[in-house]
Design a protein around this motif. Structure first.
Motif, PDB file in Angstrom:
ATOM      1  N   LEU A 245       0.759  -1.247   0.252  1.00 14.37           N
ATOM      2  CA  LEU A 245      -0.022   0.308   0.344  1.00 14.37           C
ATOM      3  C   LEU A 245       1.184   1.501   0.032  1.00 14.37           C
ATOM      4  CD1 LEU A 245      -2.991   1.387   0.415  1.00 14.37           C
ATOM      5  CD2 LEU A 245      -2.837   1.266   3.010  1.00 14.37           C
ATOM      6  N   ILE A 246      -0.037   2.044  -0.407  1.00 12.38           N
ATOM      7  CA  ILE A 246       0.630   3.251  -0.762  1.00 12.38           C
ATOM      8  C   ILE A 246      -0.198   4.435   0.261  1.00 12.38           C
ATOM      9  CG2 ILE A 246       1.758   5.884  -1.663  1.00 12.38           C
ATOM     10  CD1 ILE A 246       2.852   4.162  -4.243  1.00 12.38           C
ATOM     11  N   VAL A 247       0.790   5.257   1.369  1.00 11.89           N
ATOM     12  CA  VAL A 247      -0.305   6.717   1.418  1.00 11.89           C
ATOM     13  C   VAL A 247       0.413   7.823   1.081  1.00 11.89           C
ATOM     14  CG1 VAL A 247      -0.493   6.880   4.209  1.00 11.89           C
ATOM     15  CG2 VAL A 247      -0.763   4.998   3.981  1.00 11.89           C
ATOM     16  N   MET A 248      -0.404   8.439   0.738  1.00  9.49           N
ATOM     17  CA  MET A 248      -0.012   9.561   0.158  1.00  9.49           C
ATOM     18  C   MET A 248      -1.399  10.958   1.056  1.00  9.49           C
ATOM     19  SD  MET A 248       0.266   9.128  -3.759  1.00  9.49           S
ATOM     20  CE  MET A 248       0.575  10.505  -4.163  1.00  9.49           C
ATOM     21  N   GLY A 249      -0.767  12.143   0.535  1.00  9.87           N
ATOM     22  CA  GLY A 249      -2.011  13.473   0.892  1.00  9.87           C
ATOM     23  C   GLY A 249      -2.030  13.692  -1.004  1.00  9.87           C
ATOM     24  N   GLY A 250      -3.695  14.532  -0.691  1.00  9.21           N
ATOM     25  CA  GLY A 250      -4.295  14.211  -3.033  1.00  9.21           C
ATOM     26  C   GLY A 250      -4.318  15.415  -2.843  1.00  9.21           C
ATOM     27  N   TYR A 251      -3.952  16.002  -4.302  1.00  7.59           N
ATOM     28  CA  TYR A 251      -4.093  17.504  -4.662  1.00  7.59           C
ATOM     29  C   TYR A 251      -3.736  18.240  -3.561  1.00  7.59           C
ATOM     30  CZ  TYR A 251      -6.043  15.778  -8.898  1.00  7.59           C
ATOM     31  OH  TYR A 251      -6.610  14.911  -9.727  1.00  7.59           O
ATOM     32  N   GLY A 252      -2.003  18.995  -2.706  1.00  6.91           N
ATOM     33  CA  GLY A 252      -1.350  19.982  -2.577  1.00  6.91           C
ATOM     34  C   GLY A 252      -1.569  21.185  -3.560  1.00  6.91           C
ATOM     35  N   HIS A 253      -1.470  20.614  -4.835  1.00  6.82           N
ATOM     36  CA  HIS A 253      -2.266  22.208  -5.691  1.00  6.82           C
ATOM     37  C   HIS A 253      -3.660  22.010  -6.307  1.00  6.82           C
ATOM     38  CE1 HIS A 253       1.805  22.362  -6.275  1.00  6.82           C
ATOM     39  NE2 HIS A 253       2.109  21.966  -6.525  1.00  6.82           N
ATOM     40  N   SER A 254      -4.496  22.604  -6.141  1.00  9.62           N
ATOM     41  CA  SER A 254      -5.466  22.719  -7.253  1.00  9.62           C
ATOM     42  C   SER A 254      -5.709  20.879  -8.205  1.00  9.62           C
ATOM     43  CB  SER A 254      -6.144  24.383  -7.611  1.00  9.62           C
ATOM     44  OG  SER A 254      -5.668  24.535  -8.410  1.00  9.62           O
ATOM     45  N   ARG A 255      -7.271  21.382  -8.563  1.00  8.08           N
ATOM     46  CA  ARG A 255      -7.309  19.489  -8.890  1.00  8.08           C
ATOM     47  C   ARG A 255      -7.473  21.092 -10.214  1.00  8.08           C
ATOM     48  NH1 ARG A 255     -12.615  17.377  -6.668  1.00  8.08           N
ATOM     49  NH2 ARG A 255     -13.138  19.135  -5.653  1.00  8.08           N
ATOM     50  N   LEU A 256      -7.829  21.734 -10.815  1.00 10.04           N
ATOM     51  CA  LEU A 256      -7.898  22.844 -11.991  1.00 10.04           C
ATOM     52  C   LEU A 256      -6.068  22.429 -12.473  1.00 10.04           C
ATOM     53  CD1 LEU A 256      -9.014  23.788 -14.480  1.00 10.04           C
ATOM     54  CD2 LEU A 256      -8.964  26.468 -13.610  1.00 10.04           C
ATOM     55  N   ARG A 257      -5.229  22.980 -11.593  1.00  8.67           N
ATOM     56  CA  ARG A 257      -3.612  23.305 -12.537  1.00  8.67           C
ATOM     57  C   ARG A 257      -3.054  21.821 -11.783  1.00  8.67           C
ATOM     58  NH1 ARG A 257       1.601  25.070  -8.787  1.00  8.67           N
ATOM     59  NH2 ARG A 257       3.136  24.851  -9.448  1.00  8.67           N
ATOM     60  N   GLU A 258      -3.581  21.088 -11.703  1.00  3.64           N
ATOM     61  CA  GLU A 258      -3.062  19.567 -11.486  1.00  3.64           C
ATOM     62  C   GLU A 258      -3.768  18.872 -13.029  1.00  3.64           C
ATOM     63  OE1 GLU A 258      -2.111  16.409  -9.542  1.00  3.64           O
ATOM     64  OE2 GLU A 258      -1.404  17.655  -7.885  1.00  3.64           O
ATOM     65  N   LEU A 259      -4.630  19.730 -13.731  1.00  2.00           N
ATOM     66  CA  LEU A 259      -5.840  18.661 -14.571  1.00  2.00           C
ATOM     67  C   LEU A 259      -4.941  19.141 -16.035  1.00  2.00           C
ATOM     68  CD1 LEU A 259      -7.685  17.147 -16.275  1.00  2.00           C
ATOM     69  CD2 LEU A 259      -8.953  19.858 -15.838  1.00  2.00           C
ATOM     70  N   MET A 260      -4.038  20.667 -15.981  1.00  2.00           N
ATOM     71  CA  MET A 260      -4.006  21.236 -17.315  1.00  2.00           C
ATOM     72  C   MET A 260      -2.171  20.429 -16.720  1.00  2.00           C
ATOM     73  SD  MET A 260      -6.350  23.307 -18.171  1.00  2.00           S
ATOM     74  CE  MET A 260      -5.632  24.404 -19.314  1.00  2.00           C
ATOM     75  N   LEU A 261      -2.000  21.012 -15.446  1.00  2.00           N
ATOM     76  CA  LEU A 261      -0.239  20.798 -15.595  1.00  2.00           C
ATOM     77  C   LEU A 261       0.361  19.403 -15.503  1.00  2.00           C
ATOM     78  CD1 LEU A 261       0.677  24.094 -14.045  1.00  2.00           C
ATOM     79  CD2 LEU A 261       0.545  23.801 -16.788  1.00  2.00           C
TER      80      LEU A 261
END
Length: 280
Positions: A245-261
């Motif tokens: 298993l991997i444990v990690m935080g999700g979306y430290g940046h905005s979802r829009l930024r991650e979608l675009m970049l």
């Protein structure tokens, strides 16, 4: 701190079996209640002038969809009964764009939400949006199961992708019931020197001490990306460590930024090779 209420997304796809197995494995270990949630998309048609389907056609569509959902529920109930697990089955219907919100509303009543790796070839609801809703819109962690299934649940070896962020701290807290059962916990820190004020003089020392107070023994592994994609590096290190298993935080940046970049969360959802627990 324990897991007593699980919600798992089910549908007609073959991957439902892997998600249900994961939910029942955890339900059996923690003595947890399991809810199987099936989402039904209402049909909608629009011509040049624009119109909705007639009510009688819509009613027939929903009747057939509910019958198909009941077949899935029957298999889920049988599997749960075989293990002595209490399982509720629930169907929710709505327009396609409303399904993530309906999913999130139900998931807020669970300790852990179990969803599947998105299948880009699947019809119906956008599965990536369901995964995102599971941890972004619920206040709950989401356990994302690869289509190939999970090797070991509860996991014996866990890797925490630690960057000192709020989201990572949330993920560690939410995964504590699993961490306390694991035989080995590795805290992976990538490019510690680039994260600056998030760490003190000894990166990871604080979270190791915190976990120790919860009777979780953990060790730190520091690596440099050297220009490699962070997601690929995390997956490679997890494989090398034999992690389940991997444990990690999700979306430290905005979802829009991650979608675009692009970004680590989005790439992990798209490339995962083992279960990932995400929290925000």
């Amino acid at each position: 701190m324990s897991i007593k209420d699980l919600l798992v997304h089910v549908d007609q796809s073959p991957a439902t079996a892997t998600r249900l197995d994961a939910a029942l494995d955890l339900g059996e270990r923690f003595g947890a209640h399991v809810t199987a949630l099936h989402l039904i998309a209402e049909p909608f048609m629009r011509s040049m002038a624009g119109y909705h389907l007639p009510a009688d056609i819509l009613k027939e569509h929903l009747r057939q969809a509910e019958a198909e959902a009941e077949q899935v529920f029957a298999q889920a109930r049988e599997a749960a009964e075989h293990r002595g697990i209490t399982l509720d089955a629930r169907a929710e219907s709505g327009s396609l764009d409303r399904l993530p919100a309906l999913f999130a509303r139900n998931a807020r009543n669970a300790d852990l939400v179990i969803v599947g790796e998105p299948n880009p070839e699947a019809g119906g609801a956008d599965e990536t949006l369901l995964v995102e809703a599971a941890f972004m819109d619920t206040g709950r962690p989401a356990l994302v199961i690869p289509q190939a299934g999970a090797v070991k649940l509860p996991p014996e070896r866990i890797m925490i992708a630690w960057d000192g962020s709020r989201e990572a701290a949330r993920a560690v807290h939410d995964s504590m019931p699993l961490l306390r059962l694991a035989e080995e916990v590795v805290i992976l820190i990538v490019d510690a020197s680039k994260l600056g004020p998030r760490f003190g003089q000894t990166p990871g020392a604080g979270i190791v001490a915190h976990l120790g107070r919860h009777e979780v023994a953990a060790r730190i592994a520091q690596v440099q990306s050297g220009g490699s994609a962070i997601t690929d590096l995390i997956l490679a290190e997890a494989k090398s460590a034999g992690a389940d298993l991997i444990v990690m935080g999700g979306y430290g940046h905005s979802r829009l930024r991650e979608l675009m970049l692009g970004g680590v969360t989005r790439h992990m959802i798209e490339r995962m090779t083992l279960p990932v627990l995400l929290a925000h």
